[in-house]
Write a protein that holds these residues in place. Structure first.
Motif, mmCIF file in Angstrom:
data_model
loop_
_atom_site.group_PDB
_atom_site.id
_atom_site.type_symbol
_atom_site.label_atom_id
_atom_site.label_comp_id
_atom_site.label_asym_id
_atom_site.label_seq_id
_atom_site.Cartn_x
_atom_site.Cartn_y
_atom_site.Cartn_z
ATOM 1 N N PRO A 63 -20.144 -51.691 -47.480
ATOM 2 C CA PRO A 63 -19.593 -51.796 -46.126
ATOM 3 C C PRO A 63 -18.074 -51.788 -46.069
ATOM 4 O O PRO A 63 -17.502 -52.046 -45.014
ATOM 5 N N ILE A 64 -17.395 -51.531 -47.210
ATOM 6 C CA ILE A 64 -15.961 -51.829 -47.248
ATOM 7 C C ILE A 64 -15.046 -50.633 -47.014
ATOM 8 O O ILE A 64 -13.906 -50.808 -46.590
ATOM 9 N N PHE A 65 -15.504 -49.413 -47.296
ATOM 10 C CA PHE A 65 -14.629 -48.248 -47.185
ATOM 11 C C PHE A 65 -15.208 -47.210 -46.231
ATOM 12 O O PHE A 65 -16.423 -47.011 -46.173
ATOM 13 N N GLN A 66 -14.325 -46.541 -45.517
ATOM 14 C CA GLN A 66 -14.691 -45.403 -44.681
ATOM 15 C C GLN A 66 -13.704 -44.282 -45.000
ATOM 16 O O GLN A 66 -12.536 -44.351 -44.623
ATOM 17 N N ILE A 67 -14.178 -43.270 -45.727
ATOM 18 C CA ILE A 67 -13.318 -42.152 -46.131
ATOM 19 C C ILE A 67 -13.591 -40.995 -45.185
ATOM 20 O O ILE A 67 -14.661 -40.388 -45.217
ATOM 21 N N ASP A 68 -12.622 -40.700 -44.326
ATOM 22 C CA ASP A 68 -12.779 -39.654 -43.323
ATOM 23 C C ASP A 68 -11.466 -38.915 -43.158
ATOM 24 O O ASP A 68 -10.526 -39.094 -43.963
ATOM 25 N N GLY A 69 -11.385 -38.063 -42.151
ATOM 26 C CA GLY A 69 -10.160 -37.299 -41.932
ATOM 27 C C GLY A 69 -8.964 -38.183 -41.649
ATOM 28 O O GLY A 69 -7.838 -37.878 -42.052
ATOM 29 N N PHE A 70 -9.195 -39.269 -40.947
ATOM 30 C CA PHE A 70 -8.144 -40.246 -40.668
ATOM 31 C C PHE A 70 -7.553 -40.767 -41.979
ATOM 32 O O PHE A 70 -6.325 -40.790 -42.166
ATOM 33 N N ALA A 71 -8.429 -41.189 -42.896
ATOM 34 C CA ALA A 71 -7.973 -41.698 -44.190
ATOM 35 C C ALA A 71 -7.254 -40.619 -44.990
ATOM 36 O O ALA A 71 -6.256 -40.886 -45.666
ATOM 37 N N LEU A 72 -7.774 -39.390 -44.922
ATOM 38 C CA LEU A 72 -7.160 -38.280 -45.659
ATOM 39 C C LEU A 72 -5.726 -38.048 -45.205
ATOM 40 O O LEU A 72 -4.827 -37.843 -46.027
ATOM 41 N N LEU A 73 -5.492 -38.063 -43.898
ATOM 42 C CA LEU A 73 -4.148 -37.846 -43.372
ATOM 43 C C LEU A 73 -3.177 -38.899 -43.882
ATOM 44 O O LEU A 73 -2.091 -38.580 -44.387
ATOM 45 N N PHE A 74 -3.552 -40.157 -43.747
ATOM 46 C CA PHE A 74 -2.646 -41.234 -44.125
ATOM 47 C C PHE A 74 -2.457 -41.313 -45.636
ATOM 48 O O PHE A 74 -1.340 -41.557 -46.108
ATOM 49 N N THR A 75 -3.523 -41.088 -46.405
ATOM 50 C CA THR A 75 -3.381 -41.122 -47.862
ATOM 51 C C THR A 75 -2.508 -39.971 -48.346
ATOM 52 O O THR A 75 -1.663 -40.149 -49.236
ATOM 53 N N GLY A 76 -2.705 -38.787 -47.776
ATOM 54 C CA GLY A 76 -1.862 -37.651 -48.143
ATOM 55 C C GLY A 76 -0.405 -37.918 -47.846
ATOM 56 O O GLY A 76 0.492 -37.596 -48.659
ATOM 57 N N LEU A 77 -0.111 -38.510 -46.697
ATOM 58 C CA LEU A 77 1.265 -38.836 -46.343
ATOM 59 C C LEU A 77 1.842 -39.872 -47.296
ATOM 60 O O LEU A 77 3.011 -39.778 -47.718
ATOM 61 N N LEU A 78 1.020 -40.843 -47.674
ATOM 62 C CA LEU A 78 1.448 -41.856 -48.648
ATOM 63 C C LEU A 78 1.849 -41.226 -49.978
ATOM 64 O O LEU A 78 2.916 -41.525 -50.534
ATOM 65 N N VAL A 79 0.990 -40.358 -50.486
ATOM 66 C CA VAL A 79 1.232 -39.760 -51.800
ATOM 67 C C VAL A 79 2.464 -38.853 -51.763
ATOM 68 O O VAL A 79 3.273 -38.839 -52.706
ATOM 69 N N LEU A 80 2.647 -38.113 -50.684
ATOM 70 C CA LEU A 80 3.848 -37.277 -50.553
ATOM 71 C C LEU A 80 5.108 -38.138 -50.591
ATOM 72 O O LEU A 80 6.093 -37.776 -51.243
ATOM 73 N N CYS A 81 5.078 -39.268 -49.890
ATOM 74 C CA CYS A 81 6.233 -40.162 -49.897
ATOM 75 C C CYS A 81 6.516 -40.681 -51.305
ATOM 76 O O CYS A 81 7.663 -40.732 -51.747
ATOM 77 N N VAL A 82 5.458 -41.042 -52.030
ATOM 78 C CA VAL A 82 5.638 -41.603 -53.371
ATOM 79 C C VAL A 82 6.137 -40.543 -54.344
ATOM 80 O O VAL A 82 6.933 -40.844 -55.254
ATOM 81 N N MET A 83 5.710 -39.305 -54.179
ATOM 82 C CA MET A 83 6.220 -38.232 -55.039
ATOM 83 C C MET A 83 7.738 -38.088 -54.875
ATOM 84 O O MET A 83 8.477 -37.942 -55.856
ATOM 85 N N VAL A 84 8.208 -38.163 -53.645
ATOM 86 C CA VAL A 84 9.653 -38.053 -53.394
ATOM 87 C C VAL A 84 10.381 -39.288 -53.915
ATOM 88 O O VAL A 84 11.446 -39.179 -54.547
ATOM 89 N N VAL A 85 9.826 -40.468 -53.665
ATOM 90 C CA VAL A 85 10.436 -41.703 -54.154
ATOM 91 C C VAL A 85 10.528 -41.673 -55.684
ATOM 92 O O VAL A 85 11.521 -42.125 -56.269
ATOM 93 N N GLY A 86 9.509 -41.125 -56.343
ATOM 94 C CA GLY A 86 9.543 -41.016 -57.797
ATOM 95 C C GLY A 86 10.689 -40.151 -58.293
ATOM 96 O O GLY A 86 11.341 -40.470 -59.288
ATOM 97 N N LEU A 87 10.947 -39.036 -57.588
ATOM 98 C CA LEU A 87 12.073 -38.181 -57.958
ATOM 99 C C LEU A 87 13.401 -38.917 -57.819
ATOM 100 O O LEU A 87 14.270 -38.826 -58.685
ATOM 101 N N PHE A 88 13.559 -39.662 -56.724
ATOM 102 C CA PHE A 88 14.792 -40.425 -56.530
ATOM 103 C C PHE A 88 14.937 -41.513 -57.592
ATOM 104 O O PHE A 88 16.052 -41.826 -58.017
ATOM 105 N N SER A 89 13.812 -42.078 -58.012
ATOM 106 C CA SER A 89 13.842 -43.212 -58.930
ATOM 107 C C SER A 89 14.426 -42.839 -60.284
ATOM 108 O O SER A 89 15.117 -43.645 -60.910
ATOM 109 N N PHE A 90 14.154 -41.610 -60.746
ATOM 110 C CA PHE A 90 14.634 -41.237 -62.080
ATOM 111 C C PHE A 90 16.155 -41.292 -62.143
ATOM 112 O O PHE A 90 16.735 -41.940 -63.022
ATOM 113 N N ILE A 91 16.826 -40.622 -61.205
ATOM 114 C CA ILE A 91 18.291 -40.616 -61.201
ATOM 115 C C ILE A 91 18.827 -42.021 -61.010
ATOM 116 O O ILE A 91 19.778 -42.446 -61.676
#
Length: 479
Positions: A63-91
């Motif tokens: 009963p704990i998870f609902q994986i749908d288009g809503f979740a896909l949108l927000f998770t995709g946005l999260l991962v894109l943000c983290v990819m950019v943050v990772g690039l900034f982190s190295f320098i």
């Protein structure tokens, strides 16, 4: 768990595995460069898994998870943000000659916590995701413990998170006492058979709203938000301002829609007050700031006040506008914090506005990128920020929310002043800046490239938003 559920959960499994992979790389004493590149590849794998999972949705892991288009949108946005943050982190960390390997473990764990929030349909998964995100942020904020008042910022965030968790747990307990369930859908069904106006339910919901207010730094729960932004390492500040708030807002939106809180006038009134207070207080506090990181902190309070105007109707149009607004806002903030990262010296972050004076005459491309980000935050046409704010206004006007819409317009004019003040500083008389340690040109090239790509994307969102809006609509239909 069957095969379909496992495939749908694969992106989140990969996010969890990313931290384990980094631990193994550290155990084998591999370099920061190897860890950075491996982390980026793992995030790309998560994005591929998300695209593959989109063909399977919706999938419920009861009963704990609902994986749908809503979740896909927000998770995709999260991962894109983290990819950019990772690039900034190295320098950022290479210039400080720190040992940032453990930093990526915390970053991926925080991302996992935010992603769990986006798929949560139960109080238990909500709390686990929120605590995983918060505990990671304690360490991330205080990572440079000997610099930038990092320990002070970490302790302040710890206090705020503890208060937030206390309110959240007490609110959940009261709703459970009233409905006998912690699953969002079951709570909604229980409320349909009762009047839904009991003291326990209203008080519990109010306490949960207070907890979410602390996490999103909404007024009047914004205490120490600017101190945390200023004291944290700049890439961590970018993560807090984008990914962490996206995850919290996603679970708030799912809970609000599933329970049908828009049917309760008292709840709508509370969110209306929070929206108006955030717009007014955030903009007024940003007026006299002399530090860009603090200015962006108070600006974020105002922007989430704007976002609540689209949130108030509780309909599909409001969700669509909210996702578009978060996309535009996240890209804009990543650009701004990326510029701060590039300009920061080994000794200190470039936060004070005096250090930006005359930037256009020394680094015209960097100044132009920062100017465009500030114009987008101000809502100037041909930027994603303009259309995002326009859609919020249109949604509020359609629902006849005239008071918050009026406040939004007035406070946006106030915000225009301090954004233009920063832009004018970029064209002032140049001041000498410290010489920076030279890293391998490849990493500067990738960072500058990511900034240019985000600038192009921001302008594209401001001129040709139809494709993005249609994609958002398609994903939101998968419920």
């Amino acid at each position: 768990m069957n095969g379909l559920q496992f495939e749908a959960l694969l992106p989140y499994t990969l996010l969890a595995a990313a931290s384990l992979v980094v631990i193994l790389l550290i155990a084998f004493r591999l370099s920061h460069t190897v860890i950075q590149i491996t982390g980026f590849i793992l995030m790309c794998a998560v994005m591929v898994a998300l695209l593959q999972a989109s063909a399977l949705l919706p999938v419920a892991i009861y009963p704990i998870f609902q994986i749908d288009g809503f979740a896909l949108l927000f998770t995709g946005l999260l991962v894109l943000c983290v990819m950019v943050v990772g690039l900034f982190s190295f320098i950022y960390f290479e210039e400080r000659e720190e040992n940032p390997k453990e930093y990526y473990i915390l970053l991926f764990l925080g991302t996992l916590g935010a992603a769990v929030l986006s798929i949560s349909s139960h109080f238990i998964s909500l709390f686990i995701g929120l605590e995983l995100l918060s505990v990671s942020l304690y360490a991330l904020i205080a990572y440079l413990r000997n610099r930038n008042n990092a320990v002070e910022a970490g302790i302040k965030y710890l206090v705020l998170a503890a208060i937030s968790s206390a309110f959240l747990l007490f609110g959940m307990a009261m709703i459970y006492m009233e409905t006998g369930s912690m699953e969002f859908a079951t709570i909604a069904k229980k409320l349909q058979t009762s009047n839904g106006h009991s003291i326990l339910f209203i008080t519990g919901t109010g306490m949960m709203v207070v907890a979410i207010g602390f996490k999103l730094a909404l007024a009047p729960f914004h205490l120490w938000a600017a101190d945390v932004y200023e004291g944290a390492p700049t890439p961590v500040t970018a993560f807090i301002a984008t990914a962490s708030k996206i995850g919290v807002f996603a679970v708030l939106l799912r809970f609000f829609q599933t329970i049908g809180l828009s049917n309760y006038p008292m709840v709508i009134t509370v969110f209306l007050v929070l929206a108006v207070a955030s717009m007014i207080i955030g903009n007024l506090l940003a007026l006299r700031q002399q530090n860009l990181k603090r200015l962006l902190a108070y600006s974020s309070i105002a922007h989430f006040g704007y976002l609540l105007v689209a949130f108030l109707p509780g309909n599909a149009a409001g969700v669509q506008v909210a996702v578009f607004y978060l996309l535009s806002y996240s890209i804009t903030l990543l650009i701004a914090f990326g510029v701060i990262t590039l300009l920061s010296s080994r000794e200190q972050d470039t936060g004070d506005l005096a250090l930006f004076r005359g930037l256009f005459w020394k680094k015209p491309v960097t100044a132009a990128v920062l100017t465009l980000a500030l114009l987008s935050l101000a809502g100037i046409p041909l930027t994603g920020g303009f259309l995002a704010k326009f859609f919020v206004l249109a949604t509020g006007a359609q629902q006849q929310l005239w008071f918050p819409v009026t406040v939004l317009v007035i406070t946006s004019v106030i915000g225009l002043y301090y954004y233009l003040r920063v832009i004018s500083t970029l064209f002032g008389e140049a001041v000498p800046t410290p010489v920076k340690k030279t890293l391998h040109p490849f990493f500067y090239l990738t960072t500058y490239t990511s900034l240019i790509v985000m600038v192009v994307l921001l302008c594209w969102l401001g001129t040709f938003p139809n494709d993005v809006i249609e994609y958002i609509n398609r994903q939101l239909l998968i419920r």
